[in-house]
Write a protein that holds these residues in place. Structure first.
Motif, mmCIF file in Angstrom:
data_model
loop_
_atom_site.group_PDB
_atom_site.id
_atom_site.type_symbol
_atom_site.label_atom_id
_atom_site.label_comp_id
_atom_site.label_asym_id
_atom_site.label_seq_id
_atom_site.Cartn_x
_atom_site.Cartn_y
_atom_site.Cartn_z
ATOM 1 N N SER A 127 82.381 -30.403 78.874
ATOM 2 C CA SER A 127 83.777 -30.237 79.290
ATOM 3 C C SER A 127 84.716 -30.035 78.111
ATOM 4 N N ARG A 128 84.280 -30.399 76.919
ATOM 5 C CA ARG A 128 85.125 -30.228 75.740
ATOM 6 C C ARG A 128 85.103 -28.791 75.230
ATOM 7 N N ASP A 129 84.026 -28.055 75.541
ATOM 8 C CA ASP A 129 83.912 -26.678 75.065
ATOM 9 C C ASP A 129 83.914 -25.641 76.187
ATOM 10 N N PHE A 130 83.736 -26.093 77.435
ATOM 11 C CA PHE A 130 83.689 -25.194 78.581
ATOM 12 C C PHE A 130 84.551 -25.761 79.703
ATOM 13 N N THR A 131 84.970 -24.876 80.593
ATOM 14 C CA THR A 131 85.599 -25.334 81.819
ATOM 15 C C THR A 131 84.489 -25.792 82.764
ATOM 16 N N VAL A 132 84.524 -27.044 83.172
ATOM 17 C CA VAL A 132 83.528 -27.586 84.105
ATOM 18 C C VAL A 132 84.257 -28.040 85.370
ATOM 19 N N GLU A 133 83.941 -27.422 86.471
ATOM 20 C CA GLU A 133 84.521 -27.810 87.750
ATOM 21 C C GLU A 133 83.719 -28.960 88.341
ATOM 22 N N ILE A 134 84.415 -29.970 88.832
ATOM 23 C CA ILE A 134 83.768 -31.139 89.434
ATOM 24 C C ILE A 134 84.252 -31.266 90.867
ATOM 25 N N ARG A 135 83.309 -31.274 91.789
ATOM 26 C CA ARG A 135 83.634 -31.380 93.205
ATOM 27 C C ARG A 135 83.066 -32.679 93.756
ATOM 28 N N ASN A 136 83.939 -33.549 94.202
ATOM 29 C CA ASN A 136 83.512 -34.839 94.744
ATOM 30 C C ASN A 136 83.306 -34.719 96.255
ATOM 31 N N GLY A 137 82.050 -34.612 96.661
ATOM 32 C CA GLY A 137 81.713 -34.507 98.073
ATOM 33 C C GLY A 137 81.543 -35.873 98.703
#
Length: 414
Positions: free
Chosen positions: A370-380
């Motif tokens: 997440s520090r070097d890339f966009t990381v999407e987090i989806r809480n299902g």
């Protein structure tokens, strides 16, 4: 044998330049931000064009003018990856590593050589490293990282450097990393004649005491004060070798000088410890603190020469041919997310990776990415899922935040 040409970015005071010249390369262009270091390059590389300014500024130089140059090389800024810093990586306005890699798409050099600090080899940057290898592979290069120690190439200091070498497919089979030397001189052996140059009677005893290799020389940055030989631990290590690391001397000790710890080093002595030889006749421009920083931040010439020789042999196809397929690193979570392009849960990641992943391991990996890339987090409702997005680093975008931050902090960047 006719020399091969090289374009060098972030060239500093020319440690890499000198080593590459000794390895059989001739500089077509050297680009450097610091005015004093640029003056040093002009003084010592009269045959080369030297451009001064932000290497990513199209007004400073035009990469398109150097299409097909045999070697693109550089020592891009270290602070984004330094263990002593915040390790911001792609979020640091000084980070030019990924940008330098993208130059290969424009210039199409036969080979690329970039060096940086050991921190870039740490697990924190596994995804970053893999991104670099992926991009080079897409461009038709075979690339490999290697941690090299300057002390293995005749340099009397602990100076690990993390080096990336990439070659076009036709040359890659002929490349082999240089082999370490069997012996390394001590600090005392390298500096004894300089310590005695003004008649200091303690030079021989001092040389016997300085019977090891020194800690890494730290040039530092413009953000900090004057010249000294590094943090507290390094100063203690220098003291054990009989060196006062609390500053840099103007000249060697005089005949009757007596020291509590030992003499301070001069800039000339620091250059010796970095691998410069008297026969190099390399002259550093600027005042003492600037000269010290130029020397201390340099890539040791003997290491650059060793790697450059291996690259030259590969480009001449004179090395022993062997198959190379090394565009892979050790971050399976990044690789799976990259290849999927979809949201993946913990369980799906475990299945794709082929082993169990402890929750803390996954969280740490996602945090680093997440520090070097966009990381999407989806809480299902049943599980959290992750999807890897774009790379955050500067690769040449006109609207990247890097430009604003660079201008804001330019006076302190070195």
């Amino acid at each position: 044998m006719q020399n091969l040409e090289v374009v060098e970015i972030c060239a500093g005071a020319g440690g890499q330049a000198l080593g590459l010249e000794k390895a059989g390369f001739k500089h077509r262009l050297a680009v450097e931000l610091d005015a004093n270091a640029s003056a040093t390059l002009r003084r010592n590389l009269p045959h080369a064009e030297v451009a001064t300014g932000d290497v990513a500024d199209s007004d400073v130089w035009n990469p398109m003018e150097h299409l097909g140059v045999p070697l693109l090389a550089g020592g891009v800024p270290c602070p984004p990856f330094s263990i002593a810093g915040k390790q911001l990586g792609a979020n640091d306005e000084r980070d030019l590593f990924a940008w330098a890699v993208e130059l290969c798409e424009v210039i199409r050099p036969q080979a690329l050589m970039l060096e940086n600090v050991r921190g870039l080899s740490m697990p924190r940057f596994a995804g970053y490293r893999q991104h670099v290898l992926d991009r080079l592979g897409q461009m038709g290069y075979v690339a490999e990282w290697r941690l090299l120690h300057a002390s293995e190439f005749g340099v009397p200091q602990l100076r690990p450097r993390f080096v990336l070498v990439a070659l076009q497919d036709q040359y890659a089979p002929y490349f082999a990393w240089p082999k370490p030397l069997s012996t390394t001189p001590t600090v005392g052996e390298v500096l004894r004649d300089l310590m005695a140059s003004r008649g200091w009677k303690g030079a021989d005893d001092w040389a016997r005491r300085a019977n090891g290799i020194g800690p890494t020389i730290v040039g530092g940055s413009k953000k900090h004060g004057g010249a000294d030989l590094g943090p507290t631990r390094a100063k203690r290590a220098w003291a054990e070798l009989g060196v006062d690391a609390m500053g840099v001397a103007d000249e060697p000790p005089a005949p009757g000088d007596v020291f509590k710890v030992g003499p301070k080093l001069t800039c000339e002595m620091v250059a010796r410890i970095q691998g410069w030889q008297d026969t190099d006749e390399w002259i550093f421009e600027g005042r003492k603190t600037s000269r010290y920083r130029q020397i201390g931040n340099a890539f040791p010439p003997p290491v650059a020469e060793a790697i450059g020789t291996s690259i030259r042999r590969a480009l001449r196809k004179t090395g022993k041919r062997h198959e190379r397929d090394v565009n892979a690193d050790q971050d399976p979570i990044y690789r799976v997310l990259r290849d999927s392009g979809e949201f993946m849960t913990h369980r799906q990641l475990e299945k794709a990776v082929g082993r169990a992943l402890e929750s803390y391991e996954l969280e740490r990996a996602i945090s680093a990415l997440s520090r070097d890339f966009t990381v999407e987090i989806r809480n299902g409702s049943s599980a959290t899922a992750y999807r890897l997005g774009s790379f955050k680093g500067f690769v040449g975008q006109d609207d990247h935040l890097r430009h604003e931050l660079f201008l804001k902090h330019r006076a302190k960047i070195s």
